[in-house]
Design a protein around this motif. Structure first.
Motif, PDB file in Angstrom:
ATOM      1  N   CYS A  39       0.841  -1.191   0.000  1.00 46.94           N
ATOM      2  CA  CYS A  39       0.000   0.000   0.000  1.00 46.94           C
ATOM      3  C   CYS A  39       0.883   1.251   0.000  1.00 46.94           C
ATOM      4  O   CYS A  39       2.062   1.182   0.296  1.00 46.94           O
ATOM      5  CB  CYS A  39      -0.931   0.013   1.213  1.00 46.94           C
ATOM      6  N   ALA A  40       0.282   2.369  -0.345  1.00 44.18           N
ATOM      7  CA  ALA A  40       1.034   3.622  -0.362  1.00 44.18           C
ATOM      8  C   ALA A  40       1.490   3.961   1.056  1.00 44.18           C
ATOM      9  O   ALA A  40       0.747   3.808   2.017  1.00 44.18           O
ATOM     10  CB  ALA A  40       0.163   4.746  -0.913  1.00 44.18           C
ATOM     11  N   ALA A  41       2.718   4.405   1.164  1.00 44.26           N
ATOM     12  CA  ALA A  41       3.289   4.741   2.472  1.00 44.26           C
ATOM     13  C   ALA A  41       3.316   6.260   2.646  1.00 44.26           C
ATOM     14  O   ALA A  41       3.630   6.980   1.713  1.00 44.26           O
ATOM     15  CB  ALA A  41       4.695   4.185   2.572  1.00 44.26           C
ATOM     16  N   PRO A  42       2.992   6.741   3.849  1.00 48.11           N
ATOM     17  CA  PRO A  42       2.965   8.186   4.066  1.00 48.11           C
ATOM     18  C   PRO A  42       4.367   8.806   4.092  1.00 48.11           C
ATOM     19  O   PRO A  42       4.531   9.969   3.782  1.00 48.11           O
ATOM     20  CB  PRO A  42       2.281   8.333   5.420  1.00 48.11           C
ATOM     21  N   GLU A  43       5.367   8.055   4.469  1.00 47.25           N
ATOM     22  CA  GLU A  43       6.732   8.546   4.552  1.00 47.25           C
ATOM     23  C   GLU A  43       7.640   7.600   3.776  1.00 47.25           C
ATOM     24  O   GLU A  43       7.406   6.390   3.760  1.00 47.25           O
ATOM     25  CB  GLU A  43       7.198   8.622   6.007  1.00 47.25           C
ATOM     26  N   PRO A  44       8.711   8.110   3.170  1.00 44.86           N
ATOM     27  CA  PRO A  44       9.588   7.245   2.372  1.00 44.86           C
ATOM     28  C   PRO A  44      10.136   6.048   3.140  1.00 44.86           C
ATOM     29  O   PRO A  44      10.214   4.951   2.612  1.00 44.86           O
ATOM     30  CB  PRO A  44      10.720   8.177   1.940  1.00 44.86           C
ATOM     31  N   TRP A  45      10.493   6.242   4.414  1.00 43.11           N
ATOM     32  CA  TRP A  45      11.108   5.145   5.164  1.00 43.11           C
ATOM     33  C   TRP A  45      10.118   4.043   5.537  1.00 43.11           C
ATOM     34  O   TRP A  45      10.515   2.965   5.920  1.00 43.11           O
ATOM     35  CB  TRP A  45      11.812   5.658   6.409  1.00 43.11           C
ATOM     36  N   SER A  46       8.819   4.321   5.405  1.00 46.04           N
ATOM     37  CA  SER A  46       7.839   3.283   5.743  1.00 46.04           C
ATOM     38  C   SER A  46       7.411   2.467   4.524  1.00 46.04           C
ATOM     39  O   SER A  46       6.540   1.610   4.620  1.00 46.04           O
ATOM     40  CB  SER A  46       6.630   3.900   6.436  1.00 46.04           C
ATOM     41  N   GLU A  47       8.035   2.694   3.389  1.00 50.78           N
ATOM     42  CA  GLU A  47       7.712   1.921   2.185  1.00 50.78           C
ATOM     43  C   GLU A  47       8.231   0.489   2.271  1.00 50.78           C
ATOM     44  O   GLU A  47       7.668  -0.406   1.669  1.00 50.78           O
ATOM     45  CB  GLU A  47       8.320   2.578   0.948  1.00 50.78           C
ATOM     46  N   TYR A  48       9.333   0.307   2.973  1.00 49.67           N
ATOM     47  CA  TYR A  48       9.930  -1.025   3.073  1.00 49.67           C
ATOM     48  C   TYR A  48       9.439  -1.715   4.338  1.00 49.67           C
ATOM     49  O   TYR A  48       9.270  -1.090   5.380  1.00 49.67           O
ATOM     50  CB  TYR A  48      11.457  -0.925   3.063  1.00 49.67           C
TER      51      TYR A  48
END
Length: 123
Positions: A39-48
């Motif tokens: 799903c889309a992540a609100p912050e770049p570091w939460s994408e992984y």
């Protein structure tokens, strides 16, 4: 899924994927888990999925942003450095020094900036 970050304004969708590909090529050999959330992540570091990988990605983005800012500053400085000494009479942007009221460029501009920076450090 799109990533929003100060250096990626969304106008070039390939930019984030190019940066991500370079990041993953760099991080993969070190054993970082490159699994991304679906799903889309609100912050770049939460994408992984792995927080360590996410923080490394955020650091990668921050370094990229710093490099972009330094490149822009260098381009601005080189623009000023290369201005014609007659710019003050023709109009336009130039670097000058008071109270002598002179237009500076090239090595003279470099020398005056270096001297002013040294003076500030010594004060």
């Amino acid at each position: 899924m799109g990533t929003r970050h100060e250096i990626f304004d969304g106008s070039d969708a390939t930019l984030i994927e190019a940066a991500r590909s370079a990041f993953e090529a760099d991080a993969g050999p070190y054993g970082f888990d490159l699994t991304r959330h679906q799903c889309a992540a609100p912050e770049p570091w939460s994408e992984y999925a792995d927080p360590k990988t996410g923080h490394r990605w955020a650091g990668w983005l921050a370094a990229f942003a710093a490099q972009e800012r330094m490149a822009a500053d260098a381009a601005r400085y080189n623009f000023l450095r290369g201005r014609d000494l007659d710019t003050i009479n023709k109009g336009g942007v130039f670097a000058g020094m008071t109270p002598r009221n002179v237009v500076l460029h090239g090595e003279d501009l470099d020398a005056e900036i270096d001297a002013a920076m040294l003076k500030m450090r010594l004060e």
